[in-house]
Design an enzyme around this catalytic site. Structure first.
Site, short mmCIF file in Angstrom:
data_model
loop_
_atom_site.label_atom_id
_atom_site.label_comp_id
_atom_site.label_asym_id
_atom_site.label_seq_id
_atom_site.Cartn_x
_atom_site.Cartn_y
_atom_site.Cartn_z
CB ALA A 148 -14.25 -3.67 -4.84
CB VAL A 149 -13.14 -2.93 -10.71
CG1 VAL A 149 -13.52 -3.07 -11.97
CG2 VAL A 149 -13.33 -1.40 -10.27
CD GLU A 162 -6.01 3.55 6.39
OE1 GLU A 162 -7.01 2.90 6.03
OE2 GLU A 162 -5.87 4.26 7.29
CG ASN A 190 -3.59 -3.72 -4.67
OD1 ASN A 190 -3.42 -3.59 -5.80
ND2 ASN A 190 -4.83 -3.74 -4.20
CE1 TYR A 210 -7.20 3.94 -4.54
CE2 TYR A 210 -5.60 2.76 -3.50
CZ TYR A 210 -6.92 2.97 -3.93
OH TYR A 210 -7.85 2.04 -3.67
#
Length: 159
Positions: A81-82, A114, A119, A126
């Site tokens: 998370a950012v 996952e 998203n 990724y």
């Protein structure tokens, strides 16, 4: 010796500590429909099998984090998370680079994750990091409207 990695925008990356649980829970809640509670992060941060990394400034204000789980020669990216104000500054990329650099010093040879198939920013991150799609899980992520999103399962070798 403290491990440190450079990150963009004047930040650096270092291993997370139990004192980071509140900030990690806050950031996770900002990024996901079902944020994980502080207690869950506290438990992860006290386990050797769940290394975590934080991107922070010189005053240790946390802009993002990555959390993994190790099992034999594999690792799973549990979450990343950012902070919204730090997004699109390659902080997630720097977090993954630091984690993979650290994992190369361990028995880990393959990393899995996952991600919600909708998203797109995460999937791009990724894919840039060398992950490829190896499967999917229907109905994996709950959505606010009561429906469930499909998760893409992705993997990459650490070579």
């Amino acid at each position: 010796m403290m491990k440190l990695w450079m990150a963009p925008a004047g930040l650096h990356i270092e291993p997370a500590q139990p004192r980071d649980a509140d900030d990690m829970a806050r950031l996770h809640k900002q990024g996901f429909y079902r944020g994980w509670p502080r207690e869950e992060f506290t438990a992860f941060l006290t386990e050797d099998a769940t290394p975590a990394y934080v991107a922070c400034d010189a005053k240790r204000r946390i802009a993002g984090f990555a959390l993994l789980r190790l099992a034999a020669d594999e690792a799973e990216l549990l979450t990343i998370a950012v902070d919204p104000k730090w997004r699109s500054k390659r902080i997630g990329n720097a977090l993954l680079n630091a984690a993979f650099d650290d994992l190369r010093m361990s028995p880990t040879r393959r990393v899995f994750l996952e991600v919600d198939e909708q998203n797109a920013p995460a999937i791009r991150l990724y894919e840039r990091q060398g992950f490829v799609r190896i499967g999917s899980r229907r109905g994996y992520y709950p959505r606010p409207d009561g429906s469930a999103a499909t998760a893409l399962v992705m993997a990459r070798d650490l070579g």
